[in-house]
Design a protein around this motif. Structure first.
Motif, short mmCIF file in Angstrom:
data_model
loop_
_atom_site.label_atom_id
_atom_site.label_comp_id
_atom_site.label_asym_id
_atom_site.label_seq_id
_atom_site.Cartn_x
_atom_site.Cartn_y
_atom_site.Cartn_z
N LEU A 76 39.88 42.91 30.55
CA LEU A 76 38.72 43.81 30.58
C LEU A 76 38.07 43.77 31.96
O LEU A 76 37.67 44.81 32.50
N THR A 77 37.95 42.57 32.51
CA THR A 77 37.36 42.42 33.83
C THR A 77 38.20 43.12 34.89
O THR A 77 37.69 43.87 35.73
N ASP A 78 39.51 42.89 34.85
CA ASP A 78 40.41 43.50 35.84
C ASP A 78 40.35 45.02 35.76
O ASP A 78 40.50 45.70 36.79
N HIS A 85 41.42 46.78 43.22
CA HIS A 85 41.08 45.97 44.39
C HIS A 85 39.60 45.56 44.35
O HIS A 85 38.79 46.17 43.67
N GLY A 86 39.28 44.55 45.13
CA GLY A 86 37.89 44.17 45.32
C GLY A 86 37.29 43.44 44.13
O GLY A 86 37.98 43.01 43.20
N GLN A 87 35.97 43.32 44.16
CA GLN A 87 35.24 42.64 43.10
C GLN A 87 35.15 43.52 41.86
O GLN A 87 35.03 44.74 41.96
N PRO A 88 35.19 42.92 40.67
CA PRO A 88 35.03 43.72 39.46
C PRO A 88 33.61 44.24 39.32
O PRO A 88 32.65 43.58 39.75
N CYS A 89 33.47 45.41 38.74
CA CYS A 89 32.14 45.96 38.46
C CYS A 89 31.46 45.22 37.32
O CYS A 89 30.24 45.17 37.24
N HIS A 266 46.22 51.03 29.83
CA HIS A 266 44.76 50.98 29.66
C HIS A 266 44.07 50.36 30.88
O HIS A 266 43.01 50.82 31.29
N VAL A 267 44.65 49.32 31.44
CA VAL A 267 44.08 48.76 32.66
C VAL A 267 44.17 49.78 33.79
O VAL A 267 43.23 49.94 34.58
#
Length: 284
Positions: A76-78, A85-89, A266-267
């Motif tokens: 879910l985080t990914d 890329h980058g930090q997760p929202c 889904h990801v």
């Protein structure tokens, strides 16, 4: 405000709880390593989403808390990393676990006031879950941002209609909206999952919630969906990948973009959500 106890999981993530009893149970039952008292999570990471796991265990079943912490929540985080890329929202982490031996409560009669099919005897009684788990008060206290509820929906043991709370009317059955009588202060997000669910099925259930939230709140949703290549007239993008020849065709034309799997798809589409849209899902 009480401190949070921080425990480190085998996967290197962290588990937080404000309860000494839950801290001790997590160490004893799940092998988490206690690391003392931590500051409140929000001060360290404003994008952190605290997850309460509720389990209804049939005799002999193993807890789904480790799977939730080590497999489901990292995916879910990914999914909130724009283009991967980058930090997760949003960074999801288990902060509390509530386990019961036995089935979840079901409706014994027809009290009325519920959504369509889910008001019949034998259906999951979410009002009782709210009362028994004090979800309204705990939500007001900021204890969680998402509830993941695991249950066995097979045969006579499990409740009917568990998924009707996932794909129900309005924004989504996962959300309980203002004025429903037992959650009138804010939106509480509840993801009901079966122990028989594969990771792809779990992500699809969450995807229904995400899609309906953006469809409701973001005027640019239809144009964004078209930009992914979703054919007009298809109900849900979680069911119809770009180039899909039929519903749930996750291995059809174009599937190399997500590896040809349900969970990969889904990801993939979640990572194409405009980053500022995740604000609708970040906090209560």
């Amino acid at each position: 405000m009480a401190p949070l106890y921080r425990l480190r999981t085998a996967a290197g993530g962290y588990f937080y709880t404000s309860s000494e009893a839950e801290r001790d149970a997590a160490v004893a039952d799940y092998g988490f390593l206690a690391e003392g008292v931590a500051a409140w999570v929000e001060t360290a990471n404003p994008n952190l989403a605290k997850v309460l796991v509720i389990e209804w265990l049939r005799s002999g079943m193993e807890s789904q808390a480790p799977f939730t912490d080590r497999v489901l929540l990292p995916m879910l985080t990914d999914g909130t990393r724009y283009l991967g890329h980058g930090q997760p929202c949003i960074e999801y982490t288990v902060t509390s676990i509530a386990t019961s031996q036995g089935p979840p409560p079901t409706i014994s009669n027809n009290p009325g006031g519920w959504e369509k099919a889910a008001d019949q005897p034998g259906y999951l009684d979410m009002a009782a879950v709210f009362r028994e788990r004090s979800l309204r008060a705990r939500g007001l206290a900021g204890e969680f941002d998402l509830v993941i509820q695991w249950m066995d929906v097979r045969g006579d043991y499990g409740p009917k209609g568990a998924e009707s709370y996932i794909t129900g009317p309005a924004i989504s059955g996962i959300q309980w909206l203002h004025g429903d009588g037992f959650c009138d202060f804010a939106t509480i997000r509840i993801l009901n999952l079966s122990y028989a669910s594969r990771i792809g099925d779990a992500l699809q259930s969450w995807g229904h919630h995400i899609e309906e939230t953006f469809r409701t709140y973001e005027p640019g949703y239809a144009a964004w969906r078209r930009s992914l290549g979703i054919t007009e007239g298809r109900n849900y993008l979680v069911h119809w990948p770009p180039g899909g020849r039929f519903e749930y065709d996750f291995a059809g034309p174009g599937a190399e973009a997500w590896g040809g799997t349900q969970e990969g798809y889904h990801v993939w589409w979640m990572q194409r959500v405009p980053p500022h849209w995740w604000r609708h899902l970040r906090k209560l």
